[in-house]
Design a protein around this motif. Structure first.
Motif, mmCIF file in Angstrom:
data_model
loop_
_atom_site.group_PDB
_atom_site.id
_atom_site.type_symbol
_atom_site.label_atom_id
_atom_site.label_comp_id
_atom_site.label_asym_id
_atom_site.label_seq_id
_atom_site.Cartn_x
_atom_site.Cartn_y
_atom_site.Cartn_z
ATOM 1 N N ARG A 30 0.820 -1.211 0.000
ATOM 2 C CA ARG A 30 0.000 0.000 0.000
ATOM 3 C C ARG A 30 0.853 1.260 0.000
ATOM 4 O O ARG A 30 2.011 1.254 0.434
ATOM 5 C CB ARG A 30 -0.924 0.019 1.219
ATOM 6 C CG ARG A 30 -0.200 0.090 2.565
ATOM 7 C CD ARG A 30 -1.174 0.188 3.722
ATOM 8 N NE ARG A 30 -0.495 0.364 4.990
ATOM 9 C CZ ARG A 30 -1.110 0.636 6.141
ATOM 10 N NH1 ARG A 30 -2.425 0.743 6.166
ATOM 11 N NH2 ARG A 30 -0.427 0.800 7.265
ATOM 12 N N THR A 32 1.840 4.613 1.481
ATOM 13 C CA THR A 32 1.811 5.042 2.870
ATOM 14 C C THR A 32 3.035 5.893 3.175
ATOM 15 O O THR A 32 4.059 5.796 2.486
ATOM 16 C CB THR A 32 1.797 3.817 3.807
ATOM 17 O OG1 THR A 32 2.028 4.235 5.152
ATOM 18 C CG2 THR A 32 2.876 2.825 3.447
ATOM 19 N N THR A 34 4.281 5.667 6.268
ATOM 20 C CA THR A 34 4.745 5.047 7.516
ATOM 21 C C THR A 34 5.388 3.674 7.318
ATOM 22 O O THR A 34 6.420 3.383 7.922
ATOM 23 C CB THR A 34 3.586 4.907 8.518
ATOM 24 O OG1 THR A 34 2.519 4.165 7.903
ATOM 25 C CG2 THR A 34 3.067 6.284 8.938
ATOM 26 N N ASP A 35 4.780 2.819 6.514
ATOM 27 C CA ASP A 35 5.249 1.436 6.399
ATOM 28 C C ASP A 35 6.648 1.381 5.795
ATOM 29 O O ASP A 35 6.911 1.990 4.747
ATOM 30 C CB ASP A 35 4.301 0.615 5.531
ATOM 31 C CG ASP A 35 2.897 0.537 6.101
ATOM 32 O OD1 ASP A 35 2.667 1.104 7.192
ATOM 33 O OD2 ASP A 35 2.035 -0.094 5.459
ATOM 34 N N ALA A 163 4.376 9.611 1.252
ATOM 35 C CA ALA A 163 3.591 8.526 0.657
ATOM 36 C C ALA A 163 3.703 8.509 -0.862
ATOM 37 O O ALA A 163 3.676 7.430 -1.477
ATOM 38 C CB ALA A 163 2.123 8.652 1.073
#
Length: 223
Positions: A30, A32, A34-35, A163
């Motif tokens: 995805r 993102t 953060t990941d 992102a």
């Protein structure tokens, strides 16, 4: 169900000891900010660098493939795909150069090896077994405790994720050396033949931290 939950917990936490990821792939599913996956090493000086890995994506926009930052430079060694063009920007010591007119068909596995030497500043890419010209970036060693990230591009030491620059796809068989690999060794890596594993990061003995919705899956299920 208990076994599945246990595996998810195991891969979502910090690995205290190196893990053998032979036959595994990292899945980044995805967009993102953060990941990410953090790769851990005790080395703090790099006179030269070679990084090799395999990846697949369907993205046409820009995205980060490999991001190594130190307290001195957020772009101490970075591989970054540029927008809709099939070009790769390589950074070293916050300097950079673009390797042009490459080919990354979507939804296709690609191999990439990158090299850079601190003594003369020369860098080169190997994409799917084909080498580019050599380009100058910057001279001088990389020094300081590195933070190395997959899935994001660091705009600050260990952070500054965006992102719109995140990687979606899969990565496997990543190795990093603190010297320039010979052409013969790179060819062996590309051919998936017997080669000297990375002495900085070794896919068969890798210490890493997984943050967010990133999964480890069997290579046989996705390749």
């Amino acid at each position: 169900m208990k076994t599945v939950v246990l595996l998810m917990v195991m891969f979502a936490t910090c690995f205290a000891t190196p893990q053998d990821l032979s036959g595994k792939v990292l899945v980044f599913p995805r967009e993102t900010s953060t990941d990410h996956v953090k790769l851990l090493t005790s080395k703090t000086k790099f006179d030269s660098v070679t990084v090799c890995f395999r990846f697949i994506t369907d993205l046409s926009r820009n995205y980060g493939l490999f991001s190594l930052a130190t307290p001195s430079f957020s772009n101490d060694f970075v591989l970054f795909k540029i927008n809709s063009r099939d070009d790769i920007r390589m950074h070293a010591l916050d300097g950079g150069t673009d390797f042009l007119s490459l080919s990354f068909p979507p939804n296709t596995w690609h191999s990439m090896c990158s090299t850079w030497r601190s003594d003369n500043g020369l860098a080169q890419l190997w994409v799917d077994g084909k080498h580019t010209i050599k380009r100058f970036i910057k001279t001088g060693p990389i020094t300081g405790a590195p933070i190395t990230v997959l899935g994001q591009e660091q705009d600050s030491y260990g952070g500054g994720f965006d992102a719109s620059q995140s990687f979606l796809g899969m990565i496997t068989k990543l190795h990093m050396w603190d010297y320039v690999l010979s052409n013969a060794e790179i060819k062996r890596y590309v051919a998936d033949a017997q080669f000297t594993p990375g002495n900085v990061f070794n896919w068969r003995s890798l210490e890493l931290e997984i943050s967010g919705n990133i999964f480890v899956e069997e290579e046989s299920e996705v390749m």
